[in-house]
Design an enzyme around this catalytic site. Structure first.
Site, mmCIF file in Angstrom:
data_model
loop_
_atom_site.group_PDB
_atom_site.id
_atom_site.type_symbol
_atom_site.label_atom_id
_atom_site.label_comp_id
_atom_site.label_asym_id
_atom_site.label_seq_id
_atom_site.Cartn_x
_atom_site.Cartn_y
_atom_site.Cartn_z
ATOM 1 N N ASN A 42 0.879 -1.176 0.000
ATOM 2 C CA ASN A 42 0.000 0.000 0.000
ATOM 3 C C ASN A 42 0.915 1.225 0.000
ATOM 4 O O ASN A 42 1.486 1.576 1.031
ATOM 5 C CB ASN A 42 -0.886 -0.058 1.249
ATOM 6 C CG ASN A 42 -1.896 1.073 1.295
ATOM 7 O OD1 ASN A 42 -1.856 1.997 0.484
ATOM 8 N ND2 ASN A 42 -2.803 0.995 2.257
ATOM 9 N N ARG A 67 -2.583 -2.267 -3.362
ATOM 10 C CA ARG A 67 -3.810 -1.519 -3.106
ATOM 11 C C ARG A 67 -3.774 -0.249 -3.966
ATOM 12 O O ARG A 67 -2.841 0.545 -3.859
ATOM 13 C CB ARG A 67 -3.910 -1.138 -1.635
ATOM 14 C CG ARG A 67 -5.164 -0.344 -1.382
ATOM 15 C CD ARG A 67 -5.350 -0.023 0.076
ATOM 16 N NE ARG A 67 -6.672 0.545 0.255
ATOM 17 C CZ ARG A 67 -6.976 1.471 1.148
ATOM 18 N NH1 ARG A 67 -6.057 1.913 1.969
ATOM 19 N NH2 ARG A 67 -8.177 1.935 1.235
ATOM 20 N N HIS A 93 -13.136 2.225 -0.075
ATOM 21 C CA HIS A 93 -13.182 1.163 0.951
ATOM 22 C C HIS A 93 -13.858 -0.100 0.388
ATOM 23 O O HIS A 93 -14.341 -0.938 1.147
ATOM 24 C CB HIS A 93 -13.985 1.586 2.207
ATOM 25 C CG HIS A 93 -13.347 2.632 3.056
ATOM 26 N ND1 HIS A 93 -14.099 3.497 3.819
ATOM 27 C CD2 HIS A 93 -12.050 2.939 3.285
ATOM 28 C CE1 HIS A 93 -13.285 4.316 4.480
ATOM 29 N NE2 HIS A 93 -12.040 4.002 4.166
ATOM 30 N N ARG A 141 -12.504 14.362 7.996
ATOM 31 C CA ARG A 141 -13.292 14.784 6.833
ATOM 32 C C ARG A 141 -14.721 15.097 7.250
ATOM 33 O O ARG A 141 -15.301 14.394 8.078
ATOM 34 C CB ARG A 141 -13.326 13.693 5.753
ATOM 35 C CG ARG A 141 -11.988 13.368 5.150
ATOM 36 C CD ARG A 141 -12.169 12.463 3.922
ATOM 37 N NE ARG A 141 -10.915 11.849 3.560
ATOM 38 C CZ ARG A 141 -10.704 10.519 3.572
ATOM 39 N NH1 ARG A 141 -11.674 9.682 3.907
ATOM 40 N NH2 ARG A 141 -9.529 10.049 3.239
ATOM 41 N N GLU A 160 -8.262 -5.900 5.078
ATOM 42 C CA GLU A 160 -8.082 -5.530 3.677
ATOM 43 C C GLU A 160 -6.866 -6.218 3.065
ATOM 44 O O GLU A 160 -6.885 -6.579 1.888
ATOM 45 C CB GLU A 160 -7.959 -4.004 3.561
ATOM 46 C CG GLU A 160 -9.320 -3.340 3.739
ATOM 47 C CD GLU A 160 -9.249 -1.840 3.947
ATOM 48 O OE1 GLU A 160 -8.903 -1.426 5.074
ATOM 49 O OE2 GLU A 160 -9.530 -1.094 3.015
#
Ligand code: ADP
Length: 393
Positions: free
Chosen positions: A8, A89, A177, A236, A380
């Site tokens: 990632n 990813r 996601h 956010r 993940e």
């Protein structure tokens, strides 16, 4: 044994895990931080053994060379671990990539070309892929965070703006996601032994998103063109009136980059309560801090709204599932949200809700008649490892 190295790549970081996709075991977990800064930091964990290095790490190529050096030096040896693929990813797949994709030169260029849609993430992802392909002679697979949401119906992914403008600039809901929502919703089906379920998944980490899944197919999700839309997150804002952006420009005098920074990095829990970590917000709220209490109330209000909306989109609900850092760990939040949704027939058993476990579990009362509430830890890296193996088989 066969294993997959999952990478990632961020703008100044490289996270990795060496995963056995069959057992789900992570043989090594690591992180390179502060790439390009005067002193970089590399942390490599194998079981309980941690190796740390601090030295200048000018770029991602050097970062990966150092990581591979540590695999040789402290193990596990990638050859002996039977590495069969590298799984990358990738944040944005645009409309071009709706499945895990074996990387060739065209795919590598295609990922870099999606930079306008994900300016912070895709260039870093593309760099990680480039250096890894140079250093590791195994198939490389790109797994896209948007892919699970390629099935959204047109009515769910279309923004009601000028159609020609939307088309020219690829403006639509993509969702993010996705690897987590897919993994978690499939685990729910496996655990319950049923595919024909109307599911809502709440992925509540530092970033947060909701999805509606009908019989394994995603039909709506809360993140949009970018990960900014939807739920209240650590930093956010999630949903807001788009005219706030004009207001910030015209009345508050902020420029576009300042507004971007405000809404992505200084908003959400941090904006309201001054802290983005849910544990700190909860503990301040427990001490009676009014800003923290308000932040929690806004966070919950948005969640309740989305679950209600998605139950309507699905025409009913069979399972509501909590996952990621907050969803897996905050029993009070789960209790509060489900209490507010009692009208949908949802309920949690306080004792089951309080259990801490790495296993998927139902937290509704025994013999409960209505829709179930579950906690399913996301993974993940394991999902990327499995999707990578499937893509090369
Ligand atoms: P990321 O989106 O960075 O992958 P995670 O899924 O790890 O994030 O979630 C991070 C969030 O989970 C943080 O807000 C953290 O406070 C929260 N979290 C972790 N443990 C707990 C806990 N025991 N109670 C409440 N929140 C928690």
């Amino acid at each position: 044994m066969s294993t997959v190295l999952v990478l990632n790549s961020g703008s100044s970081s490289l996270k990795y895990q060496l995963v056995n996709p069959a057992s789900g075991e992570a043989l090594a977990v690591g992180l390179v931080e502060k790439i390009g800064e005067p002193v970089g930091v590399l942390t490599h964990e194998v079981g309980d053994d941690e190796t740390t290095r601090e030295l200048p790490i000018p770029d991602h190529g050097e970062a990966l060379r150092l990581v591979l050096g540590l695999f040789d030096e402290v193990g596990p040896s990638l050859d002996e671990a039977g590495i069969v693929a590298v799984g990358h990813r990738v944040v944005h797949g645009g409309t071009a990539y709706s499945h895990p994709t074996v990387v060739d030169d065209d795919v590598e260029a295609g990922i870099a070309a999606l930079a306008p849609l994900a300016p912070l993430h895709n260039p870093a992802n593309a760099t990680g892929i480039k250096v890894a392909r140079e250093l590791l002679d195994v198939p490389h697979v790109a797994v896209f965070d948007t892919a699970f949401f390629a099935t959204l119906p047109e009515a769910a992914y279309t923004y009601a703006i000028d159609a020609a403008v939307a088309k020219a600039h690829q403006i639509r809901r993509y969702g993010f996601h996705g690897t987590s929502h897919e993994y978690v919703s499939q685990r729910v089906s496996e655990v319950l032994g049923r595919q024909d379920l109307r599911q809502i998944v709440l992925h509540l980490g530092n970033g947060a998103s909701a999805s509606a899944v009908a019989s394994g197919v995603a039909v709506d999700t809360s993140m949009g063109l970018t990960p900014l839309e939807g739920l209240v997150m650590g930093t956010r804002s999630g949903d807001l009136d788009p005219a706030i952006v004009f207001h910030l420009r015209r009345v508050a005098g902020l420029d576009v980059d300042e507004i971007d920074n405000l809404l992505n990095k200084q908003s959400g829990l941090k904006g309201i309560a001054g802290r983005n970590d849910m544990r700190e917000v909860r503990s301040a709220a427990d001490d009676g801090d009014p800003a923290a209490l308000l932040a929690l109330a806004v966070y919950r209000h948005r969640l309740v709204k989305y679950v209600g909306a998605y139950a309507a989109v699905l025409g009913g609900l069979d399972v509501l599932t909590f996952t990621a850092g907050v969803g897996e760990n905050s029993a009070p939040l789960r209790q509060e949200v489900v209490d507010a949704l009692g009208f949908l027939g949802l309920a949690v058993d306080p004792e089951k809700n309080a259990v801490r476990s790495k296993e998927p579990r139902v937290i509704s009362p025994d013999g409960h008649e209505g829709p179930l509430v579950m906690v399913v830890p996301t993974n993940e890296e394991l999902a990327i490892a499995r999707l990578s193996v499937a893509a090369i088989s």
